[in-house]
Scaffold this active site. Structure first.
Site, PDB file in Angstrom:
ATOM      1  N   ARG A  56       9.545  -4.460  13.524  1.00 26.11           N
ATOM      2  CA  ARG A  56      10.987  -4.422  13.732  1.00 26.11           C
ATOM      3  C   ARG A  56      11.755  -3.722  12.613  1.00 26.11           C
ATOM      4  NH1 ARG A  56       9.217  -7.955  16.945  1.00 26.11           N
ATOM      5  NH2 ARG A  56       7.887  -8.404  15.175  1.00 26.11           N
ATOM      6  N   THR A  57      11.548  -4.165  11.379  1.00 28.28           N
ATOM      7  CA  THR A  57      12.414  -3.670  10.307  1.00 28.28           C
ATOM      8  C   THR A  57      12.255  -2.161  10.119  1.00 28.28           C
ATOM      9  OG1 THR A  57      12.208  -5.827   9.285  1.00 28.28           O
ATOM     10  CG2 THR A  57      13.147  -4.087   7.932  1.00 28.28           C
ATOM     11  N   LYS A  94      -4.371   6.245  -4.142  1.00 28.82           N
ATOM     12  CA  LYS A  94      -4.984   6.851  -5.339  1.00 28.82           C
ATOM     13  C   LYS A  94      -4.594   6.114  -6.594  1.00 28.82           C
ATOM     14  CE  LYS A  94      -4.568  11.424  -3.186  1.00 28.82           C
ATOM     15  NZ  LYS A  94      -3.867  12.718  -3.260  1.00 28.82           N
ATOM     16  N   ARG A  96       9.875  -1.634   1.713  1.00 30.55           N
ATOM     17  CA  ARG A  96       9.209  -2.928   1.929  1.00 30.55           C
ATOM     18  C   ARG A  96       7.939  -2.936   1.093  1.00 30.55           C
ATOM     19  NH1 ARG A  96       8.079  -6.300   7.275  1.00 30.55           N
ATOM     20  NH2 ARG A  96      10.266  -6.684   6.860  1.00 30.55           N
ATOM     21  N   HIS A 154      15.113 -10.685   1.849  1.00 30.23           N
ATOM     22  CA  HIS A 154      15.202  -9.736   2.965  1.00 30.23           C
ATOM     23  C   HIS A 154      16.685  -9.680   3.372  1.00 30.23           C
ATOM     24  CE1 HIS A 154      14.113  -7.361   6.307  1.00 30.23           C
ATOM     25  NE2 HIS A 154      13.184  -8.098   6.863  1.00 30.23           N
TER      26      HIS A 154
HETATM   27  C1  NCD Z   1      10.150 -11.057   8.806  1.00 30.75           C
HETATM   28  C2  NCD Z   1       9.655 -10.475   7.499  1.00 30.75           C
HETATM   29  O1  NCD Z   1       8.973  -9.454   7.475  1.00 30.75           O
HETATM   30  O2  NCD Z   1      10.010 -11.078   6.502  1.00 30.75           O
HETATM   31  N1  NCD Z   1      10.209 -10.177   9.854  1.00 30.75           N
HETATM   32  C3  NCD Z   1      11.202  -9.235   9.925  1.00 30.75           C
HETATM   33  O3  NCD Z   1      11.462  -8.499   9.019  1.00 30.75           O
HETATM   34  N2  NCD Z   1      11.910  -9.185  11.068  1.00 30.75           N
HETATM   35  C4  NCD Z   1       9.592 -12.385   9.130  1.00 30.75           C
HETATM   36  C5  NCD Z   1       8.099 -12.615   9.120  1.00 30.75           C
HETATM   37  O4  NCD Z   1       7.296 -11.742   8.808  1.00 30.75           O
HETATM   38  O5  NCD Z   1       7.717 -13.744   9.438  1.00 30.75           O
END
Ligand code: NCD
Length: 342
Positions: A82-83, A110, A131, A161
């Site tokens: 999703r993100t 590397k 991320r 997040h």
């Molecule tokens: C979450 C995350 O990656 O922190 N998902 C997201 O970004 N929508 C929640 C999760 O991984 O449980």
């Protein structure tokens, strides 16, 4: 990036976590978005109003071109469905373009450090979305960034997040006619220890005195002390529980989370922690008619699929809200305010 670097950074002042002062012009321009700590009530509402315009007065739901010519680096060094795509689509629908970096196909393989990756990408991109599996990684990235390319934390290990929190708030804003329209009781459920979405969400919610919180988790997965301290300092009405039934009938928003398997160092502890709170049709039967059930997703087994057809299941509506919230945030950090006063 070495563990000692992260520890040192986390224990010192973090000037790159600037607050967003909406009393000033272009309050988000070129600022990093690392933590929910940077937001207050006014800056959250500012993002909500911008997001409203994307689907409202500006009729931008099919895209706009405010970010035409802008390039976004999507650096996802930990899995994401999703993100990663939500950020990509938000940029594309705003007229810009996106390139992707993964751990598997980049020089991370590397042994390249995060610092070197960021210093390089600053020359290629107008905004960097990161991320990373390590808590504090977004701080490390922001601390080495030299120019005015904003870094957006899209999840740093078991840390934060903040953009998920913005989209969750925007979902609540849309469903309940604003964040401050009425008294709301929100129950955060599941893995509150490692769940970064709830760490950011709880901090943002703490700016709204009409929102009361129940924090429900297995005893070993409770909300970390530093976040409880923030709730306390801001006089938030909240309670910490290990039992869901007691709060369900008064809950307006149930926010379920996944037990974060990848953060556990002890496989037995994970096995014992999972499956403690599963939302079933009987759970829903105990909730109010006008309540909603949210989840940042992915889900594993903590909401039964038989709940999906319940009109109060909101988790497939959240992604659309994410596009609006992220289009708003990208517009803001790149200095493109909509042609209407917010
Ligand atoms: C979450 C995350 O990656 O922190 N998902 C997201 O970004 N929508 C929640 C999760 O991984 O449980």
């Amino acid at each position: 990036m070495r563990a000692s670097v992260v520890d040192a950074l986390l224990s010192t002042a973090k000037p790159w976590r600037a607050k967003f002062d909406v009393g000033k012009p272009l309050p988000f321009l070129s600022k990093h978005v690392i933590s929910a700590e940077q937001f207050d009530r006014d800056s959250i509402q500012y993002v909500m109003r911008y997001a409203d315009l994307i689907d409202g007065g500006l009729k931008l739901s099919h895209g706009h071109s405010l970010l035409s010519g802008k390039v976004q680096a999507n650096v996802f060094l930990e899995p994401s469905t999703r993100t990663a795509t939500s950020f990509a689509v938000s940029m594309m629908r705003s007229g810009g373009s996106v390139f992707h970096i993964s751990a598997e196909t980049s020089s991370v393989q590397k042994g390249e450090t995060l610092e070197d990756t960021i210093r390089t990408l600053e020359s290629y991109a107008d905004v960097i979305v990161l991320r990373h599996p390590t808590l504090g990684a977004a701080d490390v990235a922001a601390s080495v960034a030299t120019g005015n390319v904003p870094i957006i934390n899209a999840g740093d290990g078991g840390g934060e997040h903040p953009t998920q929190a913005l989209l969750d708030l925007y979902s609540i804003h849309s469903r309940f006619g604003g964040l401050e329209s009425k008294r709301l009781h929100m129950t955060l459920l599941g893995d509150l220890k490692y769940g970064r979405t709830v760490h950011s969400l709880a901090q943002m919610l703490s700016h709204f005195p009409n929102i009361e919180l129940s924090l429900v988790s297995p005893p070993n997965l409770g909300m970390p002390k530093e976040y409880l301290q923030i709730l306390q300092n801001r006089n938030v009405k909240f309670s910490v529980q290990t039992n869901l039934e007691g709060v369900l009938s008064d809950t307006d928003i149930l926010y379920q989370t996944r037990v974060q398997k990848e953060r556990f160092t002890d496989a037995n502890e994970y096995a014992q922690s999972k499956g403690k709170f599963v939302v079933t049709p009987s759970t829903m039967a105990m909730m109010k008619k006008e309540s909603i059930l949210m989840h940042p997703f992915p889900r594993v087994d903590e909401i039964l699929e038989s709940v999906d057809s319940d009109a109060r299941a909101w988790y497939f509506k959240q992604p659309a809200m994410g596009i609006r919230a992220r289009m708003a945030l990208l517009g803001l950090v790149l200095g493109k305010e909509p042609p209407k006063r917010l």
